[in-house]
Design a protein around this motif. Sequence first.
Motif, PDB file in Angstrom:
ATOM      1  N   GLY A 487       0.811  -1.222   0.000  1.00 35.44           N
ATOM      2  CA  GLY A 487       0.000   0.000   0.000  1.00 35.44           C
ATOM      3  C   GLY A 487       0.838   1.262   0.000  1.00 35.44           C
ATOM      4  N   PHE A 490       0.573   3.775  -2.930  1.00 41.99           N
ATOM      5  CA  PHE A 490      -0.484   4.782  -3.032  1.00 41.99           C
ATOM      6  C   PHE A 490      -0.065   6.097  -2.379  1.00 41.99           C
ATOM      7  CE2 PHE A 490      -4.371   6.670  -1.077  1.00 41.99           C
ATOM      8  CZ  PHE A 490      -5.015   7.035  -2.246  1.00 41.99           C
ATOM      9  N   SER A 612      -3.815   3.120   2.704  1.00 42.82           N
ATOM     10  CA  SER A 612      -3.860   1.996   1.776  1.00 42.82           C
ATOM     11  C   SER A 612      -3.228   0.796   2.455  1.00 42.82           C
ATOM     12  CB  SER A 612      -3.107   2.325   0.481  1.00 42.82           C
ATOM     13  OG  SER A 612      -3.163   1.234  -0.417  1.00 42.82           O
ATOM     14  N   CYS A 647      -8.838   6.858   0.791  1.00 46.44           N
ATOM     15  CA  CYS A 647      -8.272   5.507   0.674  1.00 46.44           C
ATOM     16  C   CYS A 647      -7.989   5.176  -0.782  1.00 46.44           C
ATOM     17  CB  CYS A 647      -9.230   4.468   1.269  1.00 46.44           C
ATOM     18  SG  CYS A 647      -9.332   4.516   3.060  1.00 46.44           S
ATOM     19  N   ASP A 648      -7.118   4.212  -0.973  1.00 44.45           N
ATOM     20  CA  ASP A 648      -6.850   3.707  -2.315  1.00 44.45           C
ATOM     21  C   ASP A 648      -8.165   3.224  -2.910  1.00 44.45           C
ATOM     22  OD1 ASP A 648      -5.955   2.550  -4.603  1.00 44.45           O
ATOM     23  OD2 ASP A 648      -4.401   1.335  -3.663  1.00 44.45           O
TER      24      ASP A 648
END
Length: 652
Positions: A487, A490, A612, A647-648
Amino acid sequence: MTLAPRHIQDWSTAAFLEPHWGYADRVIPCTNDRGSCEYLDVVYSAHDQGMIYSGIFWLTIGGVLLVWALGRRIFPAREPVDDLIAQLSQQHQNQPSPSLESQLRPPPKSTLTRAWTTLRIALRSYLLPTTPLRPLFGTATRLQLVILCFLIAYLTLWSFLGMTYAKWVTPVKNQPNTYNTRTTLGPWADRIGVLAYALTPLSVLLASRENILSLLTGIPYTSFMFLHRWTGYIILIQSLLHTLGWTLVEAWLYQPQPAVWNAWVGQLYAIWGFVALGLLLLLWVLTWGVVTRLTGYEFFRKAHYVLAMVYIGALIGHWGQLQCFLVPGILLWGLDRFMRLVRMGMLHSGYSMETGGWGFRALQADAKIWKDAEFGDVVRLDFAHVQKPWKIGQHFFLCFPESSIWQSHPFTPLSLPIADGTGRVRHSYVFRAKGGESKKVASLLAKKLAESTAPTTPLVIQGPYGENVVEGLTQDKNVLCVAGGSGITFVLPILLRLAREKPAPGRKIELVWAVKRKQDLQWVEPEMEQLRRLGAPHGLRVRTFVTAETVAVASERVKVTGEKGKTESEDESDSVQEASVGSGNDHRPDVTAVVNDFVSSVAHGSTRVFGSGPPGMVVDLRAAVAGCNVASRVWKGEERFDVRLVCDDRLE
């Protein structure tokens, strides 16, 4: 049309045929018994009203989208540039005095602006957390659940409104002492069926990657997947009720039996109806988690496409007069596929300086591999391509022709989208090969690595998709980035972009990154080194957590006490503050504590949290951010309690 002679109408006595949109023509005048004529009045009026309600349903959707789109044009987000702050920051290299810092703060907001902001904060605090019914709704937010409830309530209203509920017992011609029982069940089942047809193009629209809804609202297409899934469930329930209703009518209420049932079920339109219901049930079964795990996600995706189109074809065979709802669904699906090919063609077709010709060419990416037998190998891909830079937060679909040309997966580039002097933009991706296609790609690259010190792989990319996540990220906003594992791809471009800006006095920027192993920190070492170099004037703080193994914390600077007694090490004040936390499975970062501590330490301004990672981390982030939004304190001017989460969008 073969479906025209319907019900118990006497076509030989027809003075004329009264047309009804989406239904069979009606014989005028009605020469049946009084009860049958009254029943036919209910049948046709209920259908006509159902068509009107379906039109109102789509007009409502169109009206909401129009207002939303106009609102985005009239009230656009502020650009992430503040010339005053940049100018003052350049003039004052040292820590600004309180008087200067007060000049940098945004001017007081009007009462109307404060009221609107306070309302948004109040709604965010209640609607952002994940719904407690996770086994049923997954990681959907309360906002998504509220929208779903509105949709169900709206459809329920149109399912029952405007019908006369009664029962008529009528004689059967040429059958002494035999009577039909006619009720509003038949018209109601027809109404449910019409609404199911009307929802079909909406279901296709919600699932499109080239999404018109995203173009109008600015919401990423992935955020509509929850509604797409539940719209499908609603259509399934409507179809079951429609089929059950007419089965009861034809197999029980109409007489004599079983002659009426046998005659009805053998008709072509009835056969197509049962076929459509069977396909819909199969589509539902394929969404079960246990089935998806057994067959693989790619099989589910391809089977979903094929079965959905065959299902729409079966609906046309069942009741072709409602093609007004089905043809748009087919066109939307075809447009989505066509636009995907156009995007891919624009990225890969053109003149090549290397070969001196035109054509479609795959890209060549340099690969690095980190072996991990327990959690899956990690692959990093790097390449440069001449194209228009994408927006931070957008993602691309990557296809690996050496493995399969029929599969592509979404990945967020960790590189900053900036073109060099030749127009090339650098792409960098990191992903963990847990299974399926990614594992096949990692295995192929591992074989190449054994033969060469610099393995490469051809790529076909498609995109970009998603929205600009830093739109409106002005320099008066504090930034907290929380990432788990890959994550990091991101949030890294966001931090790299902030590090290139002029420093904003009093602004707080922090990165919290949780990884499985210490070696995982090497995935993005060049970018982290760039952050260390450029982030110092911004007061950037970086904290990394190693969660699957215990590591020794090398403290070359001042020792400080971290969360829950952990030992952290920080660099000197003239560089990025870094803290490497040696931990195990019991010492994952407490996301709630991270968010609360960050917000409580903010000097002024609102906060933007970017997250993320695994679904559990995203769920905890939503709850933590929602808890930090306090409308009453924002109304009083305490902007640090205005906290927004981004958020992603691939994880929504």
